[in-house]
Structures are given as structure tokens and as C-alpha cells.
Write an enzyme that holds these catalytic residues in place. Structure first.
Site, PDB file in Angstrom:
ATOM      1  N   ALA A   1      18.774 -33.514 -24.625  1.00  0.00           N
ATOM      2  CA  ALA A   1      19.347 -34.792 -24.200  1.00  0.00           C
ATOM      3  C   ALA A   1      18.737 -35.143 -22.850  1.00  0.00           C
ATOM      4  CB  ALA A   1      20.857 -34.659 -24.090  1.00  0.00           C
TER       5      ALA A   1
ATOM      6  N   GLY B   1      19.439 -30.754 -27.469  1.00  0.00           N
ATOM      7  CA  GLY B   1      19.462 -31.848 -28.430  1.00  0.00           C
ATOM      8  C   GLY B   1      18.174 -31.929 -29.238  1.00  0.00           C
TER       9      GLY B   1
ATOM     10  N   GLU C   1      18.575 -29.599 -31.942  1.00  0.00           N
ATOM     11  CA  GLU C   1      19.604 -30.150 -32.836  1.00  0.00           C
ATOM     12  C   GLU C   1      19.016 -31.224 -33.748  1.00  0.00           C
ATOM     13  OE1 GLU C   1      22.296 -30.687 -29.396  1.00  0.00           O
ATOM     14  OE2 GLU C   1      23.820 -29.839 -30.716  1.00  0.00           O
TER      15      GLU C   1
ATOM     16  N   GLU D   1      21.990 -25.376 -23.368  1.00  0.00           N
ATOM     17  CA  GLU D   1      23.053 -26.190 -22.762  1.00  0.00           C
ATOM     18  C   GLU D   1      23.968 -25.382 -21.860  1.00  0.00           C
ATOM     19  OE1 GLU D   1      21.953 -26.506 -25.836  1.00  0.00           O
ATOM     20  OE2 GLU D   1      21.999 -28.599 -26.490  1.00  0.00           O
TER      21      GLU D   1
HETATM   22  N1  3HC Z   1      16.445 -34.590 -19.219  1.00  0.00           N
HETATM   23  C1  3HC Z   1      15.915 -35.272 -18.175  1.00  0.00           C
HETATM   24  N2  3HC Z   1      14.872 -34.825 -17.454  1.00  0.00           N
HETATM   25  C2  3HC Z   1      14.355 -33.647 -17.789  1.00  0.00           C
HETATM   26  C3  3HC Z   1      14.859 -32.871 -18.854  1.00  0.00           C
HETATM   27  C4  3HC Z   1      15.957 -33.395 -19.599  1.00  0.00           C
HETATM   28  N3  3HC Z   1      16.490 -32.739 -20.633  1.00  0.00           N
HETATM   29  N4  3HC Z   1      14.142 -31.742 -18.953  1.00  0.00           N
HETATM   30  C5  3HC Z   1      13.210 -31.799 -17.989  1.00  0.00           C
HETATM   31  N5  3HC Z   1      13.333 -32.935 -17.281  1.00  0.00           N
HETATM   32  C6  3HC Z   1      12.484 -33.389 -16.169  1.00  0.00           C
HETATM   33  C7  3HC Z   1      12.569 -32.466 -14.971  1.00  0.00           C
HETATM   34  O1  3HC Z   1      13.651 -32.828 -14.134  1.00  0.00           O
HETATM   35  C8  3HC Z   1      11.229 -32.665 -14.319  1.00  0.00           C
HETATM   36  O2  3HC Z   1      11.299 -33.878 -13.605  1.00  0.00           O
HETATM   37  P1  3HC Z   1      10.452 -34.045 -12.251  1.00  0.00           P
HETATM   38  O3  3HC Z   1       9.025 -33.858 -12.639  1.00  0.00           O
HETATM   39  O4  3HC Z   1      10.811 -35.420 -11.811  1.00  0.00           O
HETATM   40  O5  3HC Z   1      10.947 -32.984 -11.317  1.00  0.00           O
HETATM   41  C9  3HC Z   1      10.300 -32.899 -15.500  1.00  0.00           C
HETATM   42  O6  3HC Z   1      11.140 -33.269 -16.601  1.00  0.00           O
HETATM   43  C10 3HC Z   1       9.505 -31.683 -15.908  1.00  0.00           C
HETATM   44  O7  3HC Z   1      10.398 -30.583 -16.056  1.00  0.00           O
HETATM   45  P2  3HC Z   1      10.022 -29.133 -15.516  1.00  0.00           P
HETATM   46  O8  3HC Z   1       9.503 -29.222 -14.134  1.00  0.00           O
HETATM   47  O9  3HC Z   1      11.213 -28.275 -15.758  1.00  0.00           O
HETATM   48  O10 3HC Z   1       8.824 -28.761 -16.488  1.00  0.00           O
HETATM   49  P3  3HC Z   1       8.455 -27.387 -17.170  1.00  0.00           P
HETATM   50  O11 3HC Z   1       7.244 -27.639 -17.970  1.00  0.00           O
HETATM   51  O12 3HC Z   1       8.477 -26.292 -16.165  1.00  0.00           O
HETATM   52  O13 3HC Z   1       9.666 -27.072 -18.187  1.00  0.00           O
HETATM   53  C11 3HC Z   1      11.267 -27.509 -19.895  1.00  0.00           C
HETATM   54  C12 3HC Z   1       9.908 -27.888 -19.280  1.00  0.00           C
HETATM   55  C13 3HC Z   1      11.229 -26.070 -20.444  1.00  0.00           C
HETATM   56  C14 3HC Z   1      11.535 -28.473 -21.007  1.00  0.00           C
HETATM   57  C15 3HC Z   1      12.350 -27.594 -18.798  1.00  0.00           C
HETATM   58  O14 3HC Z   1      12.245 -28.841 -18.148  1.00  0.00           O
HETATM   59  C16 3HC Z   1      13.769 -27.477 -19.281  1.00  0.00           C
HETATM   60  O15 3HC Z   1      14.245 -26.386 -19.500  1.00  0.00           O
HETATM   61  N6  3HC Z   1      14.458 -28.619 -19.452  1.00  0.00           N
HETATM   62  C17 3HC Z   1      15.862 -28.664 -19.777  1.00  0.00           C
HETATM   63  C18 3HC Z   1      16.119 -28.334 -21.204  1.00  0.00           C
HETATM   64  C19 3HC Z   1      17.581 -28.433 -21.494  1.00  0.00           C
HETATM   65  O16 3HC Z   1      18.414 -27.925 -20.796  1.00  0.00           O
HETATM   66  N7  3HC Z   1      17.918 -29.107 -22.594  1.00  0.00           N
HETATM   67  C20 3HC Z   1      19.281 -29.301 -22.963  1.00  0.00           C
HETATM   68  C21 3HC Z   1      19.774 -30.580 -22.386  1.00  0.00           C
HETATM   69  S1  3HC Z   1      21.496 -30.836 -22.685  1.00  0.00           S
HETATM   70  C22 3HC Z   1      21.575 -31.338 -24.271  1.00  0.00           C
HETATM   71  O17 3HC Z   1      20.593 -31.386 -24.946  1.00  0.00           O
HETATM   72  C23 3HC Z   1      22.927 -31.735 -24.774  1.00  0.00           C
HETATM   73  C24 3HC Z   1      22.916 -31.935 -26.255  1.00  0.00           C
HETATM   74  O18 3HC Z   1      23.400 -30.775 -26.859  1.00  0.00           O
HETATM   75  C25 3HC Z   1      23.785 -33.099 -26.659  1.00  0.00           C
END
Ligand code: 3HC
Ligand code: NAI
Length: 692
Positions: free
Chosen positions: A66, A105, A108, A128
Site C-alpha cells: 500500500a 498489499g 495481496e 505490515e
Molecule cells: N509507500 C510509500 N512509499 C514507499 C513505500 C510504500 N509502501 N515503500 C517505499 N517507499 C518509498 C520510500 O519512502 C523511499 O522514498 P524516498 O526515496 O523519498 O526516501 C522510496 O520509496 C524507496 O524506498 P527505499 O529507500 O526503502 O528503497 P529500497 O530499494 O531500499 O527498498 C523496499 C525497497 C524493499 C520496497 C522498501 O522500500 C520497503 O520495504 N518498503 C515498504 C514495504 C512495506 O512495508 N509494504 C507494506 C505496506 S502496508 C500495506 O501494504 C497494507 C496493506 O496490507 C493494505
């Protein structure tokens, strides 16, 4: 090719439609991405020539979850549930083509597709929990239907990313495509299922694995018990477990209702807000307003370290671990032998635990050279000084280094409190001097305070930050002041803890309150663990503090079996009647009228002055952002992640409340509680620390 919207396109490859998402950096499920999926799939379904659909992403990764920035805001465009229903209930098979990371997500979405194809380097996960959440788009109901509840529990509560090969074994992925040829592989797979007339495989209909676990509550009881320590204080792991329980015990649609209800609770709560704050803080901390990303850096191929004591050895391991050669200099052969011996033993212990092979131990030790001659550091690109904490000694070392080490090299100190500007006066190249403040044990602790002195050059700062990343640390750039950011804030808490035990609390009261707040241990348990005699000298001790008295009685902490607590042979701590009496006598001698102190007062007196000190640090410009202070305290001192760090916690309780309490304490207890100007300003302007 048809453009669906700004982030989605649809193309046809024979009877296969390929829906491509392109929303940098990580294809997060923002409004336009959800719309792209929903409308793209619909269009492919409506096209009578299309027999199957491939969903694929451009850029570095498949959908990484998400869009975290959307939480707490009004959603726009179709909901994720609408988009998922379009895929799952549509009449045509949809194949998710995964590269990079399918997370949250994103996974998912893939689980709702009828089939999944991935390249070998891809990873899948439901992280998450690390944001204080649970998978809120059916992930907790679909995942156990494929991998079974035990593996699902592991995945949702750890958030771990699972490699594609493992996913294939678990059935999470149906087929691997050749690396670099995902699209071809996924289209070929789609053609195959069309040719074989395979039925639409809906994960929601797979019930074998969940039914097999029905009526076995011990699966969950045992899992909770085994992880109690790890999950302490966090809400999200427990809520994730409850969702997997619902998947096992309820029909799919009922399970989804449980998942949605618990997700809503978490996403609107303070823990998830704190953990999301930490997610962004960890990324912000690397961004330095006046040291842009294109600042030239100094190539570091050889590292020198001075002092092979507690810190020097640990620091050396960081560089050896990433293949950088290290020369470590000591004054005497026995100190050098001891230092090198500790490093070897640490590596051998890791090898015994199976972390790496004995060959790897030898490889890393092969990069390490011990020396008694500082001239051996002449060609180092970076030298880190870790000798005794004494200004004269440090200055002598730096003057000597200045004469020996090649021009252009970085000269760093690991001092925990000395003035680095003064250390820099010992050399003719103050621009090369910087603080690299590692935390003990330096090979384990994730935090590095990069301390910028008055004259430190930007390339030296940029190189230090880059190196920190290379050795797996999280680095915060801070300024020179007593204790820098971390220890300066710690001093506030330590002072109050000491006062509290004289005024009426006992060490175990203070420790219990701070432990329950979420810290790994309280200040007195910490002193006992570290040793009460650090910085204490028998000759100079005059019984002026409780610590002096305890040390004089040889109660020097866990290592002597007694300190603030009594310890049994297994190092279990018990409140000590001896210490209680010492404290009561001491207070009486000082003429202190002890009173009952509430848990609330203990917490507020220990934590609010820390927040206040953080505000002073910000107003003096010794930290760049309030979130950097949070990063320091979470990674260096175990501040609970689910409280977001001291400054975020200040925002959670409200700056106005912190200020009011500081003023109240100041009125009765004096200027230890004098509010920072910035705290007053923030309250006057109705702002938050995070606005700073
Ligand atoms: N939403 C918004 N922005 C995000 C994001 C997300 N899910 N994931 C990454 N970003 C942004 C980061 O803030 C960063 O922004 P910046 O360059 O402005 O600082 C940019 O994308 C790049 O991210 P990273 O520096 O972390 O890049 P990496 O290549 O090192 O890692 C990644 C990539 C493994 C995808 C890592 O970003 C990550 O783990 N992201 C989060 C994944 C996550 O937690 N997903 C679950 C979200 S909650 C959800 O999905 C709820 C659902 O169940 C309904
Ligand atoms: P230590 O006493 O364990 O090690 C210091 C080592 O330096 C000794 O082995 C000593 O022989 C050697 N040494 C002294 N003078 C030397 C010289 N001129 N040339 C070469 N070697 C010399 O001390 P520790 O704990 O490793 O601390 C080192 C520095 O790190 C101090 O500045 C300390 O404040 C700082 N620090 C310590 C932390 C800790 O938790 N121990 C945490 C963060 C920083």
C-alpha cells in the site's frame, strides 16, 4: 498499446493481455495504481480476444505494498478491495509476474491473482507488522490457505521477505521464470494455462490446510508463548495472530471481516503511526540538506584503528565483515594480542553458531593486521582513534597521526563525550577530522553518530555516511556538544533516576516503570549489567553517591553478583534489602524527607526532560530533524519502536502537556526542568516536533 491512465498500460501478445504498472519508485498501491489495475483488468476482460491476463510492473520491483503516505488521508479512486474483486471474480485467469519484492498489499494483489510466476531473485513478504499493521487486503486469509497456518504465522509476525525458490516450494509461486525474462516467462505460462484449459484457481477456495488446523488451539498458544519476549509491548503481532486464527476457524468472508476490523483498529492507533514515522525517519536520516547526494566522496580501501580495546576491536570487525583491510595499532604487545584474540573469538563463536564457515573466519582475520607502530597507518584512507577517553592522550595521538597519515585521509575519533573541535586543533588539517561515535558492542549495535566538527569538510561527511551504510549501520549526523545527541539526552534520564531513588522510589520501581514503558531495561538494571565501577576509582571514592557506597562494598554489578540488585547463580535479579537500607540511610543523612512517588511521576520525570533536551538540541542545530533524534534513541538505546522515539512520543502526548509538566516540576524542583525555548515556541504556535 493502450494507455489506461498515467501509471498503467495494456498490450496484447496474441491472446494474452499484459497489464503493466509503472509508478516509481516502488509501484506502491496509490489511487492511480489501484485505478490502473481495476480499469486495466476490466478492459482486458471486456476484450473478447483476450484469454488470459499478465499483471507485471516496470522499474525496480513488483508492487511493494500500500502507499504508506496515504494512511490517515481520505482515499481517492477505487479501493484496493474493488481492484482485487475485479481480478479474483473475473472470468479470465490473471497471472502475477513478480520481480524485486512483492510486499504487503503487493503480495495481496498477487495472492488474489489466479497464478503467480516469479524470477529467482524475487522476494515475497507481508511486512505490515513492521509498520504496526496487519495485511488488510485479504493477506491473512489467503496466505494460510496456501502455506498453512504455522508458516503464515511466521511470515506475518516477522515480516520476513521469502526468496522465490522457497516460495515455489511453499506453493506461493507456481513457476519460476528465467532471470531477466519475466515477461516472456509469464506470457508463456499464461498461454500454457489457456491451452490446458486450467480452471481459475482462487486461493479463497483452498480450504485443506486451514481445516486441518481447526480445533487445534495449541498451535496458536505455543506460538504466542515462544514469541512472548519478542512481541512484548507491540499490538500488531497479536492482531496478526488473531487474523490467522480467524482464517483457521471461520469461513473466508467472515475471516475477512475480522481482518478488516483489526486492521482499522491498528491503522488508526498510535503504535502504527509511530512505526510508520520510524519507517520514514530511517530513510530521511541519510538526507543532509547542505551535503547533497552528489558531494564527492573519498575512496576508502584501507582502514586504520588506534586502540584494540572494547571499542577498537568491535569497530574493526565492521570493516573486516565487508572485506575492507584493517590495521589496528596498540601501545603494547599484550594489549594487541588480547584485542586480536577477542576479535578471533567473536568470529569463531559466530562460526560455531552456523552464521558462517571457519574459512570465512580465516578470510576476515586475514584482512586484519596488528601493529605497535603508528607509521603502519601511513597509507590508510580512514583512521579511527579509539584510545582512552582523555583529551591530552587523544590530542597527542592526533598530532602524531597528522605527521604520518597521507594527505586526503579521514581522521576520526570514537570519543563519547570529548570536544571534537578541540581534538581537531591538534592537527594541521582540521577539515579531515570527524567523530564516528560507535555504540558498544560496536560490531552489533546498529547506530553510528557521525559527529560534524566546526571545520569538517563535506566530502569527509559524505564519505562517512556512505561508509556507515556500507557496514550496515544507521547513521545520524549530529553536532559537537557534551554527549552529542544520544548521551546528552541519556544524562537527563540518569539524573532524574538518581534523584528519584533518594526522594522516595526504589531502583526496582524506576526500572519497572521504564521497562513497562517498553525500554529493554531500566537505568539501574543497565548499570548493574555494564558494571557500576565504569569511571569509578577506589582511591578517589568518598561515599558521595549511592554508587560510591555500592562500589566500596564491592557491589559492582552483575559481575560481582550484586549491585543495585542481588543476583542468583543464574544472574536473575532480586530487589535487595541491603540496597534499600543503604538508600534509606543515605537519604536520611542528606536530610531528604522521602515521600511516595507515583508511577506516573517516575515516567514523566524520566522521559519529559529527555524530550526537552531533544528540543534544546534542535534549537542549537545539533541534530538536523527531530526524527533523527528518534533514530538515535531507537537504535542506540532501545527506545520502543512502537512509541516512535522520544520526540515522536512527545508529539503523541502533546508538546503542551510536556511543557505544562516541565513547568510544574520546575516550580517545585528547580531548573533541571527549565523548558527549552523551542518547546515553548512549538506550544505557542500549536505545532509538533515533527514539523521541525
Ligand atoms: N509507500 C510509500 N512509499 C514507499 C513505500 C510504500 N509502501 N515503500 C517505499 N517507499 C518509498 C520510500 O519512502 C523511499 O522514498 P524516498 O526515496 O523519498 O526516501 C522510496 O520509496 C524507496 O524506498 P527505499 O529507500 O526503502 O528503497 P529500497 O530499494 O531500499 O527498498 C523496499 C525497497 C524493499 C520496497 C522498501 O522500500 C520497503 O520495504 N518498503 C515498504 C514495504 C512495506 O512495508 N509494504 C507494506 C505496506 S502496508 C500495506 O501494504 C497494507 C496493506 O496490507 C493494505
Ligand atoms: P578501552 O580501555 O577498552 O581501550 C582503549 C585501548 O586503547 C587500550 O587497549 C589501550 O591500550 C589503547 N591505547 C591507549 N593509548 C593508545 C595509544 N596512544 N596508541 C594505541 N593504543 C592506545 O576503552 P574503550 O572502551 O574501547 O574506549 C575507547 C574510546 O571509545 C573512548 O574514547 C571511549 O570514550 C569511547 N567509547 C566507548 C564506549 C564504550 O561503551 N566502552 C562507547 C562509545 C565510545
Amino acid at each position: 498499446m493502450t494507455k489506461i491512465n498515467d501509471v498503467a498500460t495494456l498490450e496484447k501478445d496474441g491472446e494474452i493481455a499484459v497489464l503493466t504498472l509503472n509508478s516509481p519508485p516502488v509501484n506502491a498501491l496509490s489511487g492511480p495504481v489501484r485505478e490502473g489495475i481495476n480499469n486495466g483488468i476490466k478492459q482486458a476482460i471486456d476484450d473478447a480476444d483476450v484469454k488470459a491476463i499478465v499483471l507485471i510492473c516496470e522499474g525496480r520491483t513488483f508492487i511493494a505494498g500500500a502507499d504508506i503516505t496515504e494512511f490517515g488521508k481520505a482515499p481517492s479512486g477505487p479501493s484496493l478491495f474493488d481492484a482485487l474483486a475485479m481480478i479474483e471474480h473475473g472470468p479470465k485467469p490473471v497471472v502475477a509476474a513478480i520481480h524485486g519484492t512483492a510486499l504487503g498489499g503487493g503480495l495481496e494483489v498477487a495472492l488474489t491473482c489466479h497464478y503467480r510466476v516469479a524470477v529467482p531473485s524475487a522476494k515475497c513478504g507481508l511486512p505490515e507488522v513492521n509498520l504496526g499493521l496487519l495485511p488488510g487486503a485479504g493477506g491473512t486469509q489467503r496466505l494460510p490457505r496456501i502455506v498453512g497456518p504455522e508458516k503464515a504465522l511466521e511470515m506475518v509476525t516477522s515480516g520476513q521477505h521469502v526468496g522465490a525458490k522457497k516460495c515455489l516450494e511453499m506453493g506461493l509461486v507456481d513457476e519460476l521464470a528465467e532471470e531477466g525474462k519475466l515477461r516472456e516467462g509469464a506470457v508463456a505460462f499464461a498461454k500454457k494455462i489457456v491451452a490446458e484449459k486450467r480452471p481459475l484457481k482462487k486461493v479463497r477456495d483452498l480450504n485443506d490446510k486451514v481445516e486441518a488446523a481447526r480445533g487445534k488451539p495449541e498451535i496458536f498458544a505455543e506460538f504466542r508463548k515462544a514469541n512472548a519476549r519478542k512481541f512484548r509491548g507491540f499490538l500488531a503481532p497479536e492482531y496478526n495472530i488473531q487474523c490467522i486464527e480467524a482464517a483457521v476457524n471461520l469461513p473466508f468472508d467472515e475471516g475477512i471481516k475480522v481482518e478488516q476490523k483489526l486492521f482499522r483498529e491498528l491503522v488508526t492507533g498510535t503504535q502504527s503511526a509511530a512505526q510508520r514515522h520510524v519507517f520514514f525517519a530511517e530513510r530521511q536520516v541519510w538526507k543532509l540538506p547542505d551535503v547533497p547526494a552528489d558531494t564527492p566522496t573519498i575512496p576508502v580501501n584501507k582502514v586504520g584503528i588506534i586502540g584494540a580495546g572494547t571499542m577498537g576491536g568491535g569497530i574493526a570487525m565492521n570493516f573486516l565483515n565487508v572485506g575492507l583491510p584493517v590495521t589496528i595499532v596498540e601501545t603494547k604487545q599484550d594489549a594487541l594480542d588480547r584485542g586480536l584474540g577477542v576479535i578471533r573469538k567473536n568470529y569463531e563463536n559466530s562460526a560455531k553458531k552456523g552464521r558462517f564457515s571457519m574459512e570465512e573466519v580465516e578470510k576476515r582475520m586475514g584482512l586484519l593486521k596488528g601493529s605497535l607502530d603508528m607509521n603502519d597507518l601511513a597509507d590508510s584512507d580512514l583512521v579511527i582513534e579509539a584510545v582512552f577517553e582523555n583529551m591530552d592522550v587523544k590530542k597527542q595521538v592526533f598530532t602524531k597521526l597528522d605527521a604520518i597519515v597521507k594527505p586526503g585521509a579521514i581522521l576520526a575519533t570514537n570519543t563519547s563525550a570529548l570536544n571534537i573541535d578541540e581534538i581537531a586543533t591538534a592537527v594541521k588539517r582540521p577539515e579531515a577530522v570527524i567523530g564516528l561515535h560507535f555504540f558498544s558492542p560496536a560490531n552489533v549495535m546498529r547506530l553510528l553518530e557521525v559527529v560534524r566538527a566546526d571545520k569538517t569538510s563535506k566530502p569527509v561527511i559524505a564519505t562517512s555516511m556512505q561508509l556507515a551504510k556500507k557496514i550496515g549501520k544507521i547513521a545520524a549526523l549530529v553536532g559537537v556538544c557534551p554527549g552529542f545527541v544520544g548521551n546528552r539526552i541519556l544524562a537527563q534520564r540518569q539524573r532524574e533516576a538518581q534523584k528519584l531513588i533518594l526522594e522516595g522510589a526504589m531502583p526496582w520501581d524506576v526500572d519497572r516503570v521504564l521497562y513497562d514503558f517498553g525500554l529493554p531495561m531500566g537505568p539501574f538494571a543497565m548499570s548493574d549489567l555494564a558494571g557500576l565501577d565504569i569511571g569509578w576509582s577506589k582511591e578517589k571514592s568518598q561515599g558521595a553517591t549511592i554508587r560510591d557506597v555500592l562500589c566500596e562494598m564491592d557491589r559492582r554489578g552483575q559481575k560481582t553478583g550484586a549491585g543495585f540488585y542481588d543476583y542468583d547463580e543464574n544472574r536473575n535479579a532480586k530487589p535487595s534489602p541491603v540496597v534499600e537500607k543503604i538508600i534509606l540511610d543515605f537519604a536520611q543523612k542528606k536530610g531528604i524527607n522521602r515521600r511516595k512517588i507515583s508511577d506516573d511521576e517516575i515516567l514523566e520525570r524520566c522521559i519529559y526532560p529527555m524530550i526537552n533536551e531533544g528540543a534544546k538540541i534542535l534549537e542549537e542545530g545539533k541534530a538536523i530533524r527531530s526524527s533523527d533524534i528518534d533514530i538515535v534513541w531507537i537504535n542506540g538505546y532501545g527506545f520502543p519502536v512502537y512509541r516512535g522515539g522520544p520526540m515522536f512520543y512527545g508529539d503523541t502526548v502533546g508538546a503542551a502537556k510536556v511543557l505544562a509538566k516541565m513547568k510544574e516540576f520546575q516550580a517545585t524542583m528547580g531548573d533541571d526542568f527549565k523548558p527549552a525555548k523551542l518547546l515553548e515556541k512549538i506550544v505557542a504556535e500549536g505545532k509538533k516536533f515533527s514539523d521541525f
